[in-house]
Design an enzyme around this catalytic site. Structure first.
Site, PDB file in Angstrom:
ATOM      1  CE  LYS A  38      -0.306   0.065   5.052  1.00 27.38           C
ATOM      2  NZ  LYS A  38      -1.105  -0.388   6.187  1.00 27.38           N
ATOM      3  CE1 TYR A 265      12.124  32.304   2.999  1.00 31.40           C
ATOM      4  CE2 TYR A 265      12.144  29.914   3.181  1.00 31.40           C
ATOM      5  CZ  TYR A 265      12.015  31.061   2.416  1.00 31.40           C
ATOM      6  OH  TYR A 265      11.789  30.954   1.077  1.00 31.40           O
TER       7      TYR A 265
END
Ligand SMILES: *Cc1c(COP(=O)(O)O)cnc(C)c1O
Length: 395
Positions: A38, A265
């Site tokens: 999956k 940042y």
């Protein structure tokens, strides 16, 4: 020769095969290993992984959604495929036509799937899901008598198996798992007493497989171990696994900067001395530096998390992400950007185009990152996803 992108993931299919053989060696004869592929085989790539496993003799696969199952069929996977999650009526005709087995966890679906199979003149392979303590999907005890009646009135259904899923398999305390197993046995007895023939029972995921050989029954489901990881650190080394997963990025920019230079940042990083800053083409949009929200496992863990957060408030990033350059750990400088990250190389000699190794969680690694597949140590296939744009027909 493959043209290398700036960021890519190498997946060693021989390691996946090795893991498959190791798991099989832990199973009694007659126990089937269902490979859970999956979520794109936990990020490795469902199709190449399933193909490699099929070469190794694997005949049973599981995914969560019908579309994942269809993709495997489109790429020639022949084995049995079970859809573990809920599916919807629109998906059933195609799924059944492709011999995909559906999980049934709602009573109405019995008659509805039976009707679709009748119209297609085929038998629909199904597994019943029992709810024993995960609290997600499945039949509870009270629903079992009605379930048996519905099954008897559904001749186009082929009941292939009955299963449940463990909630606390990876935890040290096994009490809850034992309780779930007791319920599982009890529910199965009720089904059988009501004349339901159950050819295959399954309860184990990777953790259950390692910890409870007595719960293997006819089949075990495993994904984590196949991908070379253990369900929790407590299991480390219990079998010999190989990690098929390596993430690499090229240095795309280099700059020598003076002491005191701010990076990133919010200027969370300040260079303590003259240093070399390198830029790599990876960021949080690729899944780098992203982690699932962790729940503290005990008091010590809680304290660690609190200390980390307090330190961050004062500008110290503890447990900062590290990458490897020529075998040496190198710090990420400042905040990881959306698609770019700065690393502090110090005085290491480095050049544009050289590779660094990144820690990147398999299931969080963006599927757009190219995957390069290796067999016998050489790259044999490449996967690049480019999303097409389809117009929507408005009626
Ligand atoms: C994901 C999943 C598995 C596989 O679990 P692992 O711990 O990764 O082996 C098994 N069963 C179900 C129902 C699952 O959703």
């Amino acid at each position: 020769m493959v043209n290398m992108p700036n960021l890519w993931i190498e997946i060693d299919l021989d390691a996946v095969k090795h893991n498959y053989r190791q798991i099989i060696s832990k199973l009694a004869p007659g126990v089937t290993l269902m490979a859970v592929v999956k979520a794109d085989a936990y990020g490795l790539g469902a199709v190449p992984v399933a193909q490699a496993l099929e070469e190794e003799g694997c005949r049973a696969f599981a995914v969560t959604r019908v579309e994942e199952a269809l993709l495997l069929r489109e790429h020639g996977i022949e084995g049995e495929i079970l859809v573990l999650g809920p599916s919807s009526p629109e998906e059933w005709p195609q799924a059944l036509a492709q011999r995909i087995n559906l999980t049934v966890s709602r009573l109405e679906w019995i008659a509805e799937i039976n009707e679709v199979a009748r119209q297609l003149e085929i038998k629909a392979g199904i597994h019943l899901k029992l709810e024993t303590g995960l609290g997600r999907t499945g039949f509870t005890r009270e629903m079992l008598p009605a379930l048996c009646e519905a099954l008897k009135a559904a001749p186009y259904l082929d009941l292939r198996g009955v299963y449940t899923h463990l909630a606390r398999g990876a935890q040290r305390d096994k009490t809850y798992t034992r309780k779930q197993h007791e319920k599982f046995v009890q529910y199965i007895n009720i089904l059988e007493e009501n004349g339901i023939n159950i050819p295959c029972r399954h309860i184990c995921n990777s953790a259950g497989l390692l910890d409870f050989p007595e719960y293997h029954y006819e089949l075990v489901r495993s994904g984590t171990l196949l991908c070379g990881h253990f369900p929790s650190p407590a299991f480390s080394g219990t079998i010999d696994l190989k990690d098929p997963w390596t993430v690499k990025a090229k240095i795309v920019h280099l700059q020598r900067v003076p002491k005191g230079t701010f990076v990133g940042y919010q200027s969370l990083y300040k260079c303590k001395k003259e240093t070399t800053l390198a830029v790599i083409d990876v960021g949080y949009a690729d899944g780098f530096g992203v982690a699932p929200k962790l729940v503290p496992q005990g008091f010590v863990d809680l304290i660690k998390i609190i200390i980390k957060n307090i330190a961050a408030l004062f500008g110290f990033q503890l447990g900062r992400e590290k990458v490897l350059f020529k075998g040496k750990p190198v710090k990420v400088a400042g905040k990881i950007g959306m698609q770019l990250t700065v690393i502090d190389m110090g005085n290491l000699e480095c050049h544009p185009g050289e590779e660094v190794f990144l820690p990147l969680r398999r299931t969080l690694a963006n599927s757009r990152i190219p995957r390069l597949y290796k067999k016998n140590g050489v790259i044999c296939a490449k996967r690049v996803i480019r999303e097409g744009i389809l117009p929507i027909n408005q009626e």
